[in-house]
Design an enzyme around this catalytic site. Structure first.
Site, PDB file in Angstrom:
ATOM      1  N   GLY A 160      64.422 -10.925 -45.645  1.00 28.87           N
ATOM      2  CA  GLY A 160      63.392 -11.678 -46.142  1.00 28.87           C
ATOM      3  C   GLY A 160      62.067 -10.473 -46.291  1.00 28.87           C
ATOM      4  N   CYS A 161      60.994  -9.646 -44.780  1.00 26.86           N
ATOM      5  CA  CYS A 161      60.572  -9.411 -45.658  1.00 26.86           C
ATOM      6  C   CYS A 161      60.402  -8.460 -45.634  1.00 26.86           C
ATOM      7  CB  CYS A 161      59.211  -9.600 -44.381  1.00 26.86           C
ATOM      8  SG  CYS A 161      58.551 -10.870 -43.502  1.00 26.86           S
ATOM      9  N   VAL A 162      61.517  -7.701 -44.768  1.00 26.96           N
ATOM     10  CA  VAL A 162      61.921  -6.488 -45.706  1.00 26.96           C
ATOM     11  C   VAL A 162      62.487  -6.022 -47.304  1.00 26.96           C
ATOM     12  CG1 VAL A 162      63.204  -4.116 -46.005  1.00 26.96           C
ATOM     13  CG2 VAL A 162      62.170  -5.774 -42.991  1.00 26.96           C
ATOM     14  N   THR A 165      59.074  -6.323 -49.697  1.00 26.65           N
ATOM     15  CA  THR A 165      58.332  -5.310 -49.169  1.00 26.65           C
ATOM     16  C   THR A 165      58.942  -4.135 -50.244  1.00 26.65           C
ATOM     17  OG1 THR A 165      57.313  -6.059 -47.789  1.00 26.65           O
ATOM     18  CG2 THR A 165      57.182  -3.586 -48.106  1.00 26.65           C
TER      19      THR A 165
END
Length: 219
Positions: A160-162, A165
């Site tokens: 998800g966020c990793v 990013t």
């Protein structure tokens, strides 16, 4: 000549197959790194929480990276997710993933940083509403002002966020370095697939020992 049927490629030959096609090039560390710890918050390490992922080891690795970066004079940047009480600022993402409700409201306890992580008073904390630490935030401008060229990335979760990013770091002109021991996911298969794909297309996936050595040996 007929194209190769990729369904017949043995799993053990996957890296070689990608390399032969031109994927997986190493970008290197650059000259001015910053450590970005993406959402290492209590929601992912609190049993019974909807986002619990059993990633305590990744949080411990994030803490070790933070200490190494501080000792090396490398900026440490934390990110977290926070929504209005009704989630209106989360848009479709908040609607799509019901578990994000645990980040709603200024006093949402699961949105706090997991121990032993704690930003210092002089460290940047980016508050976001979407997966990428860059989307809708000042992170790119902050890194540019710091003359950073490399983002060392750990945090939660990998798929998800990793991942989001790291992809946006690349698209903003930074070198993304994802540290596998310092990120985690709900399932080992999801973790492995995302790390493989990131390493082939969007980031360098570099073992923590190598990153720690790089930080230790910086002038």
């Amino acid at each position: 000549m007929a194209p190769t049927d990729r369904r017949d490629t043995p799993p053990d030959d996957l890296s070689a197959d990608y390399a032969a096609a031109g994927f997986g090039n190493r970008l290197g560390f650059g000259q001015r790194p910053a450590l970005i710890l993406v959402d290492p918050v209590k929601a992912y390490v609190t049993p019974g929480a909807p986002l619990y992922a059993g990633v305590e080891a990744a949080v411990a690795a994030c803490a070790a990276l933070a200490e190494a970066a501080r000792a090396a004079g490398v900026p440490v940047i934390f990110t977290r997710v926070r929504y209005m009480a009704d989630g209106a600022d989360g848009g479709r993402f908040f609607q799509k993933v019901g578990a994000l409700a645990c980040f709603a409201g200024d006093d949402a306890p699961l949105g706090g940083f997991a121990e032993p992580l704690a930003p210092r008073a002089d460290e940047v904390v980016v508050t976001k509403q979407y997966a990428s630490a860059f989307f809708g935030t000042s992170l790119a401008a902050t890194l540019t002002a710091m003359a950073v060229d490399t983002c060392l990335i750990g945090g939660l979760t990998t798929s998800g966020c990793v991942r989001a990013t790291a992809l946006d770091a690349l698209q903003h002109g930074f070198i993304p370095v994802v540290i596998p021991e310092a990120c985690g996911d709900r399932d080992a298969r999801v973790q492995a697939a995302n790390l493989f794909d990131l390493g082939q297309k969007y980031a360098d996936v570099v073992a923590m020992a190598e990153v720690l050595a790089h930080l230790r040996d910086r002038p």
